[in-house]
Motif scaffolding. Structure first.
Motif, short mmCIF file in Angstrom:
data_model
loop_
_atom_site.label_atom_id
_atom_site.label_comp_id
_atom_site.label_asym_id
_atom_site.label_seq_id
_atom_site.Cartn_x
_atom_site.Cartn_y
_atom_site.Cartn_z
N ALA A 69 0.91 -1.08 -0.05
CA ALA A 69 -0.04 0.13 0.10
C ALA A 69 0.71 1.30 0.09
CB ALA A 69 -0.86 -0.09 1.14
N PRO A 70 0.42 2.33 -0.56
CA PRO A 70 1.34 3.61 -0.47
C PRO A 70 1.17 4.23 0.97
CG PRO A 70 -1.04 3.94 -1.30
CD PRO A 70 -0.82 2.45 -1.45
N ALA A 71 2.34 4.96 1.18
CA ALA A 71 2.31 5.33 2.66
C ALA A 71 2.91 6.86 2.29
CB ALA A 71 3.20 4.55 3.51
N VAL A 72 2.52 7.97 3.32
CA VAL A 72 3.01 9.13 3.42
C VAL A 72 3.67 9.47 4.60
CG1 VAL A 72 2.40 11.55 2.96
CG2 VAL A 72 1.14 9.84 1.91
N LEU A 73 4.90 10.09 4.41
CA LEU A 73 5.66 10.80 5.57
C LEU A 73 5.69 12.49 5.46
CD1 LEU A 73 7.58 10.82 8.14
CD2 LEU A 73 9.46 10.83 6.23
N LEU A 74 5.10 13.11 6.40
CA LEU A 74 4.90 14.41 6.36
C LEU A 74 5.65 14.98 7.82
CD1 LEU A 74 3.77 17.34 5.51
CD2 LEU A 74 1.74 16.68 6.79
N HIS A 95 6.82 10.41 -0.31
CA HIS A 95 5.66 9.34 -0.47
C HIS A 95 6.74 7.90 -0.73
CE1 HIS A 95 2.33 11.90 -1.43
NE2 HIS A 95 3.45 12.88 -1.87
N GLY A 96 6.10 6.91 -0.02
CA GLY A 96 6.72 5.75 -0.02
C GLY A 96 5.79 4.60 -0.09
N LYS A 97 6.11 3.44 0.68
CA LYS A 97 5.29 2.22 0.56
C LYS A 97 5.16 1.74 2.08
CE LYS A 97 7.25 0.78 -3.94
NZ LYS A 97 7.86 -0.44 -4.54
N GLU A 139 -3.07 5.04 5.87
CA GLU A 139 -4.40 4.84 5.60
C GLU A 139 -5.06 6.30 5.47
OE1 GLU A 139 -5.89 3.69 9.44
OE2 GLU A 139 -5.13 5.48 10.54
N VAL A 140 -4.25 7.43 5.78
CA VAL A 140 -4.63 8.50 5.39
C VAL A 140 -3.74 9.32 4.38
CG1 VAL A 140 -5.44 10.99 6.10
CG2 VAL A 140 -5.95 9.01 7.68
N LEU A 141 -4.06 9.65 3.22
CA LEU A 141 -3.17 10.21 2.28
C LEU A 141 -3.33 11.50 2.01
CD1 LEU A 141 -2.95 7.03 -0.02
CD2 LEU A 141 -1.65 7.54 2.00
#
Length: 366
Positions: A5-10, A18-20, A137-139
């Motif tokens: 699934a895609p994942a986001v780091l902010l 953006h990563g996995k 889960e929240v992109l």
């Protein structure tokens, strides 16, 4: 892994990666920090000092030798989240009991991989530690910013009580005359092992234990442990250390314990720009003139000028990268401390002699 699934780091400053997804699918927040070690990832993840933090592992491959029970430093994973370039599901160590992905899922740790960790670490190294959020889960970036804005700063947070043992427990030979009272603010298992392997019988007390609780054990020495959070928010612990010092028995502090010993002697602490975390930090032993390669994990330090102005404190160790104070000794009491981790799991064993010094100090007073 396939079909991730895609994942986001902010980051707090708006930087986004953006990563996995890896490990648990979900959302997590904490203060971002980086560890420069090339090995020992399971020991890092289970170190209670990392509670409240999301860790970037600098090494490009993490998880390639799997996980096993003997590599843990506490009863669970303590990091809030993990960031990596390549977080490996496959592993090659025969002794391993499972994969890193399974381990993180079992412990509920949200992680992200396929991130340019070299660029990210350089950014944190330049701009400093800050809060961040990882989500698989929240992109939506705006939603993530709103969630991140609710996260408190590490400065001012008291976290040691959240990782401390709730009940006292003992390790080592109960017939040993060398009895050490350990104040648990987030102690690592291998710190205890370094004392019991030298013949000590240790009793580990909760962070809120009173001096009378510890004296009932009849200890010949006191150990002030490592742990997470801001030492300046721990007045209760500073008062305990002052009471312990009044006992005139040998005292040894590591990391947070070093900072608490300083605060107990009116030396203020400060939040560092990005902290020290890794297995390769050079530290000068002022007394011997030798350099030690040390294992470190801390985001706060003691005020070097205040230390130098205090006539009752001797600086014993200095960081050769930034001249920060890495060790102190009281001149009027048998008490000393270091900012780094001499148990060195993982890491080089250059500083193990400090446990010898502590145990010998106890033995001479039996």
């Amino acid at each position: 892994m396939n079909n991730q699934a895609p994942a986001v780091l902010l980051l707090e400053d708006g930087t986004i990666y953006h990563g996995k997804a890896f490990g648990k699918i979900g959302t997590t927040t904490g203060e971002i920090c980086f560890n420069t070690g090339m090995t020992g990832y399971q020991e890092v993840f289970t170190d209670p000092s990392y509670y409240g933090q999301i860790v970037i592992m600098n090494n490009v491959h993490v998880g390639n030798y799997g996980v096993k029970d003997s590599d843990i430093e506490s009863d669970s994973v303590k990091i809030q989240g993990l960031i990596g370039r390549n977080l490996e599901e496959l592993y090659s160590r025969r002794q391993a009991k499972g994969s890193l992905d399974e381990y993180l899922k079992e412990n509920g740790i949200v992680s992200i991989e396929d991130v340019d960790t070299r660029a990210l670490v350089a950014h944190v190294r330049t701009t400093g530690a800050m809060n961040c959020i990882i989500s698989s889960e929240v992109l939506d970036e705006q939603k993530l910013k709103e969630m991140l804005a609710e996260v408190p700063s590490m400065a001012g947070l008291e976290l040691a009580s959240k990782v401390s043992t709730k009940e006292a427990y003992e390790q080592g030979d109960p017939n040993s005359p060398i009895k050490i009272a350990v104040i648990d603010y987030g102690v690592k298992q291998n710190i205890l092992t370094c004392m019991t392997s030298r013949g000590a019988h240790v009793k580990v007390f909760p962070s809120n234990a009173s001096l009378s609780d510890m004296k009932a054990f009849n200890p010949q020495g006191y150990f002030i442990s490592n742990g997470p959070g801001d030492p300046a928010a721990m007045d209760y612990a500073v008062n305990t250390v002052k009471e312990v010092l009044a006992e005139e028995k040998p005292v040894f502090g590591i990391c947070l314990g070093h900072q608490l010993l300083a605060l107990a002697n009116d030396i203020p602490t400060y939040k560092m720009h990005h902290g020290h975390r890794g297995l390769n930090h050079p530290v000068l032993n002022v007394n011997t003139g030798k350099c030690e390669i040390t294992t470190q994990n801390h985001g706060f330090g003691v005020d070097p000028e205040a230390v130098r102005r205090n006539p009752n404190i001797e600086i014993t160790h200095i960081n050769l990268n930034d001249d920060s104070v890495e060790g102190i000794r009281l001149k009027d009491k048998p008490a000393f401390s270091v900012q780094y981790h001499p148990e060195s799991f993982p890491g080089p064993h250059d500083s193990r002699y400090l446990f010898d010094d502590f145990i010998e100090s106890v033995k001479t007073r039996l």
